[in-house]
Design a protein around this motif. Structure first.
Motif, PDB file in Angstrom:
ATOM      1  N   PRO A 158      -2.153   9.215  -2.430  1.00  0.00           N
ATOM      2  CA  PRO A 158      -2.347  10.644  -2.141  1.00  0.00           C
ATOM      3  C   PRO A 158      -3.796  10.956  -1.772  1.00  0.00           C
ATOM      4  O   PRO A 158      -4.682  10.138  -2.021  1.00  0.00           O
ATOM      5  CB  PRO A 158      -1.991  11.319  -3.473  1.00  0.00           C
ATOM      6  CG  PRO A 158      -2.205  10.278  -4.508  1.00  0.00           C
ATOM      7  CD  PRO A 158      -1.926   8.952  -3.860  1.00  0.00           C
ATOM      8  N   ASN A 159      -3.984  12.114  -1.186  1.00  0.00           N
ATOM      9  CA  ASN A 159      -5.334  12.554  -0.867  1.00  0.00           C
ATOM     10  C   ASN A 159      -5.887  13.337  -2.046  1.00  0.00           C
ATOM     11  O   ASN A 159      -5.342  14.374  -2.417  1.00  0.00           O
ATOM     12  CB  ASN A 159      -5.317  13.392   0.406  1.00  0.00           C
ATOM     13  CG  ASN A 159      -4.889  12.554   1.593  1.00  0.00           C
ATOM     14  OD1 ASN A 159      -5.216  11.371   1.666  1.00  0.00           O
ATOM     15  ND2 ASN A 159      -4.136  13.146   2.503  1.00  0.00           N
ATOM     16  N   TYR A 172     -10.400   7.328   9.431  1.00  0.00           N
ATOM     17  CA  TYR A 172      -9.187   6.722   8.849  1.00  0.00           C
ATOM     18  C   TYR A 172      -8.859   5.333   9.420  1.00  0.00           C
ATOM     19  O   TYR A 172      -8.758   4.360   8.658  1.00  0.00           O
ATOM     20  CB  TYR A 172      -8.056   7.739   9.055  1.00  0.00           C
ATOM     21  CG  TYR A 172      -6.761   7.488   8.334  1.00  0.00           C
ATOM     22  CD1 TYR A 172      -6.722   7.096   6.990  1.00  0.00           C
ATOM     23  CD2 TYR A 172      -5.543   7.675   9.003  1.00  0.00           C
ATOM     24  CE1 TYR A 172      -5.512   6.899   6.342  1.00  0.00           C
ATOM     25  CE2 TYR A 172      -4.334   7.486   8.356  1.00  0.00           C
ATOM     26  CZ  TYR A 172      -4.321   7.094   7.034  1.00  0.00           C
ATOM     27  OH  TYR A 172      -3.119   6.903   6.404  1.00  0.00           O
ATOM     28  N   TYR A 187       2.762  -1.281   4.423  1.00  0.00           N
ATOM     29  CA  TYR A 187       2.239   0.091   4.296  1.00  0.00           C
ATOM     30  C   TYR A 187       3.401   1.067   4.350  1.00  0.00           C
ATOM     31  O   TYR A 187       4.167   1.057   5.315  1.00  0.00           O
ATOM     32  CB  TYR A 187       1.301   0.403   5.470  1.00  0.00           C
ATOM     33  CG  TYR A 187       0.082  -0.486   5.532  1.00  0.00           C
ATOM     34  CD1 TYR A 187       0.156  -1.756   6.117  1.00  0.00           C
ATOM     35  CD2 TYR A 187      -1.136  -0.070   5.011  1.00  0.00           C
ATOM     36  CE1 TYR A 187      -0.955  -2.575   6.171  1.00  0.00           C
ATOM     37  CE2 TYR A 187      -2.259  -0.894   5.066  1.00  0.00           C
ATOM     38  CZ  TYR A 187      -2.161  -2.140   5.638  1.00  0.00           C
ATOM     39  OH  TYR A 187      -3.255  -2.961   5.696  1.00  0.00           O
ATOM     40  N   HIS A 238       4.785  13.099  -0.694  1.00  0.00           N
ATOM     41  CA  HIS A 238       4.337  11.825  -1.262  1.00  0.00           C
ATOM     42  C   HIS A 238       5.410  11.144  -2.100  1.00  0.00           C
ATOM     43  O   HIS A 238       5.213  10.020  -2.550  1.00  0.00           O
ATOM     44  CB  HIS A 238       3.077  12.028  -2.113  1.00  0.00           C
ATOM     45  CG  HIS A 238       1.852  12.258  -1.289  1.00  0.00           C
ATOM     46  ND1 HIS A 238       1.226  13.471  -1.226  1.00  0.00           N
ATOM     47  CD2 HIS A 238       1.156  11.435  -0.483  1.00  0.00           C
ATOM     48  CE1 HIS A 238       0.193  13.383  -0.413  1.00  0.00           C
ATOM     49  NE2 HIS A 238       0.129  12.156   0.049  1.00  0.00           N
ATOM     50  N   ASP A 259       0.883  -1.166   0.000  1.00  0.00           N
ATOM     51  CA  ASP A 259       0.000   0.000   0.000  1.00  0.00           C
ATOM     52  C   ASP A 259       0.921   1.216   0.000  1.00  0.00           C
ATOM     53  O   ASP A 259       1.644   1.450   0.970  1.00  0.00           O
ATOM     54  CB  ASP A 259      -0.860  -0.110   1.275  1.00  0.00           C
ATOM     55  CG  ASP A 259      -1.749   1.078   1.573  1.00  0.00           C
ATOM     56  OD1 ASP A 259      -1.307   2.227   1.386  1.00  0.00           O
ATOM     57  OD2 ASP A 259      -2.878   0.854   2.043  1.00  0.00           O
ATOM     58  N   THR A 298       4.347   4.870   4.670  1.00  0.00           N
ATOM     59  CA  THR A 298       3.901   6.248   4.930  1.00  0.00           C
ATOM     60  C   THR A 298       4.978   6.980   5.725  1.00  0.00           C
ATOM     61  O   THR A 298       5.917   6.364   6.232  1.00  0.00           O
ATOM     62  CB  THR A 298       2.605   6.325   5.785  1.00  0.00           C
ATOM     63  OG1 THR A 298       2.947   6.085   7.150  1.00  0.00           O
ATOM     64  CG2 THR A 298       1.535   5.364   5.338  1.00  0.00           C
TER      65      THR A 298
HETATM   66  N1  ARG Z   1      -3.737   9.121   2.211  1.00  0.00           N
HETATM   67  C1  ARG Z   1      -2.820   9.037   3.303  1.00  0.00           C
HETATM   68  C2  ARG Z   1      -1.954  10.307   3.349  1.00  0.00           C
HETATM   69  O1  ARG Z   1      -1.731  10.933   2.329  1.00  0.00           O
HETATM   70  C3  ARG Z   1      -1.924   7.837   3.220  1.00  0.00           C
HETATM   71  C4  ARG Z   1      -2.618   6.493   3.215  1.00  0.00           C
HETATM   72  C5  ARG Z   1      -1.710   5.375   3.585  1.00  0.00           C
HETATM   73  N2  ARG Z   1      -2.336   4.094   3.535  1.00  0.00           N
HETATM   74  C6  ARG Z   1      -3.158   3.597   4.456  1.00  0.00           C
HETATM   75  N3  ARG Z   1      -3.703   2.439   4.255  1.00  0.00           N
HETATM   76  N4  ARG Z   1      -3.458   4.271   5.544  1.00  0.00           N
HETATM   77  O2  ARG Z   1      -1.462  10.637   4.399  1.00  0.00           O
END
Ligand code: ARG
Length: 572
Positions: free
Chosen positions: A128-129, A313, A335, A138, A124, A337
């Motif tokens: 991005p958001n 989340y 994951y 990112h 994963d 991040t």
């Molecule tokens: N969208 C989130 C962000 O930009 C990251 C997601 C990471 N993946 C997850 N399964 N939580 O911070």
């Protein structure tokens, strides 16, 4: 595939295990003790015998002497005792006669393994958001995540790359309000994410003056949650526009995903998770919100539902993990991040464990440090955020300028400038340990003479041009007598380490191991290039051997570039 370290370690283990009754260490652990000494005058590898002195109840030099007996074979030329160390020499016959033909035959699959065969890893990353800027923060998740995918594939795993898009949340209520009030269809189609971000920024500016806009946004989001047709259409369109734009960045990086199921996909699956948590006695109500208490584990509670009953989340992550286990039956789910989310992952991993899922142990969080920018004039309308595509564009532009100076007649300049400009950023990023915070200096990343991506790509292009000048890779049966210059032996030894680097990179989930190894190969190859005549060598046999060696370097660099999302450039 057996690495040199493994081979030596197994032979050492046979000896070591005959010296004690119940050997406490495995061959793998012995392999871990083997060192590549910085100065190879005494040996190519060294084994520190003091590591065994307690167990074997002997002084290290005596252990070294005992271990050295009968070690020589096709791969180990000799083993000599130097104090508490056992120094080992790799057999040049092996390097020239076995390793070189093997690399030439296997091409870019040299260094790969198949121990992951039959196992699946879900990765994963990027994620991005939607409708928010795809900023430099990112970059880490995108390139580390993809490198890990390539690494896992290289050792045989089946990999599923998931872009867990941030495509759900109250920000969509804000976007909908902003679009309905100030948006223009064609402007959004044209401006894509920039226009969406501009609308989002405008919403916040206006909401400061008119706080009632926040309520309006909440109402629009609730409508979206209830599948209001107009809002659903807008929301889907925002996602579409965003993905279309991300796609350009992914194309520049050469990245594809196997799934784009984002957070919204799990929205419907959260209620089942909530029921399960309740049935298992894990859910508590705290100030109207539903939580799982993690005090016993030294963590703040994991929030499952907000006090208005909406999912959040962590609950969507739990639902997603259960879905992925059911769908892919993964052996690992990784994951990637920023380290800022470490607690979030520790919390919900714990919740999955408390739910009784034994696969909670297969959930792996891979954190990385922050990026700051220095020496770059980049700034955007969104404030001091550095947008990735703008950074890429600036880098590509600069590369074009450098190339116009260095090689004005180059064909396909645009394509090459893109590969080098983007590769420079990726390499700069990935050559740092992932957990370290990075200060990004574009000029440094683009330095063709430094330890950079352009330097590595330039070296790769050099191997290609030498092979083409030689009219292709010669068909020879090399042996130890072909090694006539120390840089040739050094080069072969460096290439022999590639499989070990692949294993370390996987073990540590650390693409920087590969990036740094690329620099080692480039440094030795460029030394060889300056010391030795290659295509111009007067003796045909010498020339063929050196061209073959160059082809082996090309294969290893090509494979290594692929592992860290850097494109190969045949010409620069
Ligand atoms: N969208 C989130 C962000 O930009 C990251 C997601 C990471 N993946 C997850 N399964 N939580 O911070």
């Amino acid at each position: 595939m057996l690495t040199i370290k493994k081979h030596i370690a197994e032979k050492l283990w046979d000896k070591y295990s005959s010296l004690c009754e119940n050997p406490s260490l495995s061959a793998d652990e012995l392999a871990g003790f083997l060192e590549y000494p910085p100065d190879d005058k005494l040996g190519d590898l060294a084994f520190p015998c003091f590591k065994l002195s307690k167990e074997l109840r002997k002084a290290p030099p005596a252990i070294a002497a005992a271990l050295s007996e009968g070690l020589s074979d096709g791969i180990i030329k000799e083993a000599t005792v130097a104090g508490g160390y056992l120094n080992l020499r790799i057999n040049p016959e092996y390097l020239a006669g076995k390793l070189l033909p093997e690399i030439l035959e296997k091409g870019e699959s040299y260094g790969s393994f198949d121990f992951g065969k039959g196992k699946t890893v879900v990765l994963d990353y990027s994620s991005p958001n939607v409708a928010k800027p795809f900023h430099i923060g990112h970059l880490g998740t995108t390139v580390i995540g993809h490198s890990l995918k390539m690494l896992y594939q290289f050792v045989g795993y089946k990999c599923i790359g998931v872009n867990h898009l941030g495509d759900w949340g109250t920000q969509f209520g804000k976007m909908i309000v902003a679009y309905k009030k100030w948006g223009d269809h064609d402007a959004v189609e044209r401006g894509q994410c920039d226009e969406l971000v501009a609308l989002y920024v405008k919403f916040h500016e206006e909401a400061e003056k008119h706080p009632e806009l926040e309520d309006e946004a909440r109402r629009e989001f609730t409508k979206l949650e209830h599948h209001d047709e107009e809002n659903m259409k807008l929301w889907k369109w925002f996602i579409d526009i965003s993905i279309r734009e991300y796609q350009k960045t992914y194309d520049q990086l050469g990245i594809t995903f196997d799934s784009y199921k984002g957070e919204s996909f799990y929205y419907d699956r959260v209620p089942a998770v909530v029921d399960e948590l309740r049935a298992k006695g894990l859910l508590k109500i705290d100030d109207g919100a539903s939580i799982v208490d993690l005090e016993k584990y030294g963590m703040p509670p994991c929030l499952i539902l907000k006090n208005d009953g909406s999912s959040i989340y962590p609950s969507r992550d739990i639902a997603a993990a259960i879905y992925r286990k059911e769908t892919y039956d993964f052996d690992k789910c990784v994951y990637v991040t920023s380290a800022g989310q470490s607690l979030h992952f520790r919390q919900w991993f714990k919740v999955v464990e408390l739910m009784g899922y034994d696969w909670a142990k297969d959930l792996i969080h891979v954190p990385y440090g922050t990026v700051s920018i220095n020496g770059s004039k980049l700034s955007t309308r969104a404030g001091n955020v550095v947008i990735l595509k703008e950074l890429f564009a600036e880098s590509i532009e600069k590369v074009k300028e450098i190339m116009t100076e260095k090689n004005p007649d180059l064909e396909n300049k645009d394509e090459i400038a893109e590969a080098v400009g983007v590769g420079a950023i990726v390499f700069y990023y990935l050559s740092n340990s992932r957990i370290k915070d990075i200060n990004f200096v574009l000029e440094d990343a683009l330095n063709f003479d430094g330890n950079t991506g352009p330097y590595a790509q330039y070296t790769y292009a050099r191997t290609c041009s030498l092979i083409s000048k030689a009219g292709g890779v010669p068909d020879i049966k090399p042996d130890a007598a072909d090694i006539t210059d120390p840089t040739e032996a050094e080069l072969l030894k460096t290439l022999s380490i590639f499989p070990e680097k692949v294993l370390s990179a996987i073990d540590e989930l650390e693409p920087s191991v590969i990036a740094r190894y690329i620099l080692d190969v480039c440094a030795v190859f460029n030394r060889f290039y300056h010391e030795c005549q290659i295509v111009t060598a007067p003796d045909a046999r010498v020339r063929d051997f050196r061209v073959a060696l160059t082809a082996a370097v090309k294969n290893v660099l090509g494979a290594a570039f692929g592992l860290i999302c850097m494109k190969k450039t045949e010409k620069i």
